[in-house]
Design a protein around this motif. Structure first.
Motif, PDB file in Angstrom:
ATOM      1  N   UNK A 221       0.839  -1.197   0.000  1.00 45.46           N
ATOM      2  CA  UNK A 221       0.000   0.000   0.000  1.00 45.46           C
ATOM      3  C   UNK A 221       0.875   1.248   0.000  1.00 45.46           C
ATOM      4  N   UNK A 222       0.549   2.189  -0.880  1.00 47.99           N
ATOM      5  CA  UNK A 222       1.193   3.498  -0.892  1.00 47.99           C
ATOM      6  C   UNK A 222       0.124   4.575  -0.772  1.00 47.99           C
ATOM      7  N   UNK A 223       0.185   5.345   0.308  1.00 49.74           N
ATOM      8  CA  UNK A 223      -0.715   6.473   0.521  1.00 49.74           C
ATOM      9  C   UNK A 223      -0.158   7.656  -0.267  1.00 49.74           C
ATOM     10  N   UNK A 224      -0.897   8.120  -1.266  1.00 45.70           N
ATOM     11  CA  UNK A 224      -0.429   9.225  -2.095  1.00 45.70           C
ATOM     12  C   UNK A 224      -0.845  10.559  -1.473  1.00 45.70           C
ATOM     13  N   UNK A 225       0.147  11.371  -1.124  1.00 45.16           N
ATOM     14  CA  UNK A 225      -0.068  12.647  -0.448  1.00 45.16           C
ATOM     15  C   UNK A 225       0.204  13.779  -1.432  1.00 45.16           C
ATOM     16  N   UNK A 226      -0.761  14.650  -1.657  1.00 42.66           N
ATOM     17  CA  UNK A 226      -0.582  15.726  -2.637  1.00 42.66           C
ATOM     18  C   UNK A 226       0.692  16.531  -2.418  1.00 42.66           C
ATOM     19  N   UNK A 227       1.511  16.614  -3.473  1.00 43.17           N
ATOM     20  CA  UNK A 227       2.724  17.410  -3.435  1.00 43.17           C
ATOM     21  C   UNK A 227       3.882  16.791  -2.692  1.00 43.17           C
ATOM     22  N   UNK A 228       3.702  15.574  -2.150  1.00 40.12           N
ATOM     23  CA  UNK A 228       4.752  14.951  -1.345  1.00 40.12           C
ATOM     24  C   UNK A 228       5.343  13.705  -1.994  1.00 40.12           C
ATOM     25  N   UNK A 229       4.483  12.802  -2.462  1.00 40.68           N
ATOM     26  CA  UNK A 229       4.984  11.557  -3.062  1.00 40.68           C
ATOM     27  C   UNK A 229       4.128  11.122  -4.246  1.00 40.68           C
ATOM     28  N   UNK A 230       3.374  12.059  -4.826  1.00 36.25           N
ATOM     29  CA  UNK A 230       2.416  11.693  -5.870  1.00 36.25           C
ATOM     30  C   UNK A 230       2.823  12.137  -7.266  1.00 36.25           C
ATOM     31  N   UNK A 231       4.075  12.528  -7.452  1.00 39.13           N
ATOM     32  CA  UNK A 231       4.516  12.972  -8.777  1.00 39.13           C
ATOM     33  C   UNK A 231       4.537  11.803  -9.753  1.00 39.13           C
ATOM     34  N   UNK A 232       4.384  12.123 -11.020  1.00 39.27           N
ATOM     35  CA  UNK A 232       4.426  11.105 -12.074  1.00 39.27           C
ATOM     36  C   UNK A 232       5.738  10.328 -12.024  1.00 39.27           C
ATOM     37  N   UNK A 233       6.827  11.025 -11.771  1.00 37.57           N
ATOM     38  CA  UNK A 233       8.136  10.385 -11.736  1.00 37.57           C
ATOM     39  C   UNK A 233       8.246   9.398 -10.574  1.00 37.57           C
ATOM     40  N   UNK A 234       7.852   9.841  -9.374  1.00 33.79           N
ATOM     41  CA  UNK A 234       8.003   8.960  -8.214  1.00 33.79           C
ATOM     42  C   UNK A 234       7.081   7.743  -8.307  1.00 33.79           C
ATOM     43  N   UNK A 235       5.842   7.962  -8.749  1.00 35.59           N
ATOM     44  CA  UNK A 235       4.920   6.837  -8.925  1.00 35.59           C
ATOM     45  C   UNK A 235       5.467   5.858  -9.950  1.00 35.59           C
ATOM     46  N   UNK A 236       6.036   6.390 -11.033  1.00 35.80           N
ATOM     47  CA  UNK A 236       6.603   5.525 -12.056  1.00 35.80           C
ATOM     48  C   UNK A 236       7.787   4.726 -11.555  1.00 35.80           C
ATOM     49  N   UNK A 237       8.673   5.368 -10.801  1.00 37.40           N
ATOM     50  CA  UNK A 237       9.857   4.670 -10.283  1.00 37.40           C
ATOM     51  C   UNK A 237       9.456   3.614  -9.252  1.00 37.40           C
ATOM     52  N   UNK A 238       8.506   3.949  -8.398  1.00 37.44           N
ATOM     53  CA  UNK A 238       8.023   2.970  -7.413  1.00 37.44           C
ATOM     54  C   UNK A 238       7.419   1.758  -8.117  1.00 37.44           C
ATOM     55  N   UNK A 239       6.557   2.013  -9.089  1.00 39.50           N
ATOM     56  CA  UNK A 239       5.877   0.923  -9.796  1.00 39.50           C
ATOM     57  C   UNK A 239       6.865   0.064 -10.569  1.00 39.50           C
TER      58      UNK A 239
END
Length: 357
Positions: A221-239
């Motif tokens: 589970x990843x809680x996406x927090x606006x402006x903190x960890x929800x950028x396209x880049x970070x989501x892409x790298x995590x996935x």
């Protein structure tokens, strides 16, 4: 051991300067007589470490397993959930902060032995018991003894955790677990250090250990927090990391943040952010990606990787349609769905029941 008494703790060693060090998690708390670790519940008493919350709980509830969230571990079944107090992380966005940050014994007033919890789960028809609300890493002795009692009655066990552990404790703890949902809170060291007080690498090591060295069914589970960890880049790298390091069959849940604890100045996560994250994760090769904390039937449903049809249609935590055979294969094309399934067709739904021990 009577509920509520100090219980001998595992995983610590004496230091040359007279202190003793807790070896459960990477905080490596070094304690003098009477001092407690960062988690608050592991304490030095005399020349040993003890767990001060053994047999004490913040409450017992029967939940749908999908609420943990676990979408591939006996879908539709019920789970007896409980936690204690304290935590070994310091998440500024904690959504169970009244429990995890509690320093008052009144918060953990319910008493129950491991055997009592197992009997309650069995009596209420629960397929499993979940150690949740706060992190079971810090009450591992209580959780492990409860797991033994549960297994004796045919009840499974689930850890809902941030995965912040040392290797020896990790191996000891997960030998008793049947499933885990691990919070991968972000995918940068800067985020982990600034907002959780922990470090990313230890969590990645836990996930790799679970997936590659154990039979513990694992979801993330990843809680996406606006402006903190929800950028396209970070989501892409995590996935991309989940797909390559863990494999495409590991389910990933993106859930919505709501303002709480020390982060009340941020807005809730828009549903559109979760949908974009789900789409990106699927493009990175993940087969089972979900949205959570929002009403999204499409984002909550399980799709067959073979034919693309929905084999588990969910509305929040309620299963509307299930198209799987007894072995967990798609009823349409026969493609196997990753997870733990059997011949039963349980539909506990969105209910929550308070359990009196």
């Amino acid at each position: 051991m009577n509920p509520g008494t100090e219980h001998p703790a595992r995983h610590w060693h004496a230091l040359d300067d007279g202190r003793i060090q807790c070896d459960v998690c990477p905080r490596d708390c070094s304690l003098k007589e009477g001092q407690r670790g960062f988690c608050f519940v592991r304490q030095r008493v005399g020349d040993q470490m003890v767990l001060t919350t053994y047999g004490r709980s913040s409450g017992f509830c029967v939940d749908p397993i999908e609420k943990k969230p676990l979408n591939h571990f006996y879908p539709g079944s019920s789970v007896l959930s409980f936690g204690t107090a304290g935590c070994n992380l310091s998440c500024k966005f904690c959504q169970n902060w009244d429990i995890s940050k509690s320093r008052e014994m009144e918060r953990i007033a319910d008493e129950a032995s491991p055997e009592g919890i197992a009997r309650a789960a069995h009596r209420n028809g629960c397929r499993s018991v979940a150690f949740t609300y706060n992190d079971p890493v810090i009450f591992m002795e209580y959780a492990m003894d409860t797991a033994d009692a549960c297994h004796a009655l045919g009840v499974k066990t689930v850890a809902v955790t941030a995965g912040y552990m040392h290797d020896a404790a990790r191996r000891d703890f997960y030998a008793k677990m049947d499933a885990a949902n691990v919070d991968l809170k972000g995918f940068t060291e800067e985020f982990y250090h600034r907002l959780t007080g922990a470090h990313l690498e230890a969590v990645k090591e836990t996930l790799q250990y679970l997936v590659h060295e154990t039979k513990v069914w694992t979801e993330i589970t990843t809680l996406l927090i606006p402006g903190q960890n929800d950028s396209e880049r970070e989501v892409g790298e995590l996935s991309a990391w989940v797909a390559s390091a863990l494999g495409p069959d590991v389910p990933l849940h993106f859930t919505a943040f709501h303002p709480d604890y020390k982060m009340v100045d941020l807005p809730p996560t828009p549903a559109s952010t979760l949908t974009r994250a789900r789409d990106r994760a699927q493009k990175e090769g993940l087969r089972y990606v979900y949205t959570g904390n929002v009403h999204d039937t499409q984002g909550g449903s399980t799709l067959c990787p073979g034919c693309g049809e929905a084999v588990l249609v969910r509305d929040w935590y309620r299963i509307l349609d299930q198209r799987l055979d007894a072995q967990g294969n798609c009823a349409g094309c026969g493609h196997p769905i990753a997870g733990r399934f059997d011949h039963t067709r349980e539909r506990f739904g969105a209910r929550r029941m308070r359990v009196i021990m």
